[in-house]
Design an enzyme around this catalytic site. Sequence first.
Site, short mmCIF file in Angstrom:
data_model
loop_
_atom_site.label_atom_id
_atom_site.label_comp_id
_atom_site.label_asym_id
_atom_site.label_seq_id
_atom_site.Cartn_x
_atom_site.Cartn_y
_atom_site.Cartn_z
N ASP A 128 -2.74 -2.83 2.93
CA ASP A 128 -3.08 -3.61 4.29
C ASP A 128 -4.37 -4.35 4.41
O ASP A 128 -5.14 -4.46 3.44
CB ASP A 128 -3.67 -1.97 4.88
CG ASP A 128 -2.56 -1.18 5.48
OD1 ASP A 128 -1.56 -1.47 5.23
OD2 ASP A 128 -2.89 -0.25 5.86
N GLU A 160 0.77 -1.27 -0.19
CA GLU A 160 0.14 -0.05 -0.07
C GLU A 160 0.83 1.20 -0.04
O GLU A 160 0.43 2.12 -0.47
CB GLU A 160 -0.98 -0.19 1.15
CG GLU A 160 -2.18 1.08 1.33
CD GLU A 160 -3.20 0.80 2.20
OE1 GLU A 160 -3.67 1.80 2.47
OE2 GLU A 160 -3.70 -0.28 2.31
N TYR A 208 -1.61 -5.22 13.68
CA TYR A 208 -2.58 -4.14 12.81
C TYR A 208 -3.67 -3.59 13.48
O TYR A 208 -4.48 -4.04 14.11
CB TYR A 208 -3.08 -5.22 11.83
CG TYR A 208 -3.90 -4.59 10.43
CD1 TYR A 208 -3.27 -3.69 9.84
CD2 TYR A 208 -5.20 -4.62 10.51
CE1 TYR A 208 -3.63 -2.90 8.68
CE2 TYR A 208 -5.92 -3.94 9.37
CZ TYR A 208 -5.18 -3.15 8.53
OH TYR A 208 -5.85 -2.56 7.44
#
Length: 473
Positions: A103, A7, A301
């Site tokens: 992501d 990303e 995350y």
Amino acid sequence: MKLVIAEKPSVAMALAKVLGATGRRDGYMEGGGWLVSWCVGHLVEMAAPDAYDTRYSKWAYEDLPIIPAPWQYIVLPDTRKQFNTLSALMADSRVEALVCATDAGREGELIFRQVYYLCGCKKPVQRLWISSMEDSAIREGFADLRDSADYDRLYDAALCRAKADWLVGINGTRLFTTVHGGQTLNVGRVQTPTLALLVERAEAIRQFKKEKFYTMELDGHTFKAASDRIRSKPDADKLRRACDGREAVVRSVEHSENREQPPKLYDLTTLQREANRLFGYTAQQTLDYAQSLYEKKLLTYPRTDSRYLTSGMEDTASQVISLAKGLPPFAACPGFTPNVSRLISDKDVTDHHAIIPTLEIGRTDMDPLPSGERNLLKLVCCKLLCASAAPYVFESVTASIDCGGHTFTAKGTHVIDEGWRSIERLFRAAMRSKAEDSTAVLPALTEGQSIGNVEASVSEHYTAPPRAYTEDT
């Protein structure tokens, strides 16, 4: 050869290092049988209304609603060079397949697929799905690449969200602007209902009419007891005269043991709320700090809606807890045996588990981190320790006191086991954060006990309006 698309450049570099793609090229890395490139966030966006018909360049009530069919997409001018790089890499004859490494969430899926589809690529795609940027997690992720088709519904959800934003934003804004004289009035799928909540609360505060009331307090020398609300000052003064210097009698004493279970781990929303309450960070600041810590391999995350870990993480969680216990201010915590099973619930984890620190905290000096990131990382460490600690156990005591023909109430608590709150207390003290209000401790009282020569006093109060929203609430 496989093409890996991340990303953003920083994530691509971390992946490339693990894969051995160390050769730097213009817009990508190469080596070890891999090509690794990146998207720089959104490279593609939905086209503006005038891309469908030039008449939409002027806002007119008669043209509403504008509903694209089919939807069109454009490449953003500022990032066209990187889009062209990705397009060329996808068309490269050496590339047999792609790995979507954006992501691991809804928006990451959208970012990759919009580029993939706009480039007209037909090559097979696999999905990298990881919750940590640690080297070990990256290696495990590449050893277990998923079929991209498993995430079709995630892409559908992201596309549906994007279309809803466009339809409400474009049509709502043009409608209200044209109806209300041409002054631009922005309407959004999320911002407008949020604004409505703020306006309604502000109006409730504006219209609020405060009312005066009184309470009378008995000072029993070692404790205090209060009356219910009294509407008039004469009545309050009359009660004070009837009690001041007189004898009070304890009519009843109720004891109840309470257990306050440890809090759950953080998902993104609860992390944003507590960071706002404790540090004043906005939701976006908290997300930015968490994302940066994720990319520095210190946090898992952040975009998760789960507050549990999976059973496969039990050993890792135990190791991270041991490391967190040694960090300041937690090294001053009384020794406790963590209950890791309390953190585990496979059925409550969907895309990603709860936010926790990684094993990197044992190898990283926190002091050089920016203050916002350092505070957030310690906050997550605190939550992990609290969540695995013992319950907070306390006894509530409520005493009913008679004096002058009226009843007064005294309340207090007695802590039996401070449990997880001892960890929270140390953290708040280190962060110079105000502790939660605590109830007074009552002395031992017995039914029928007399307390002589009590002091009575009257205090004046006002009802309070609803509180204005904070970013937390």
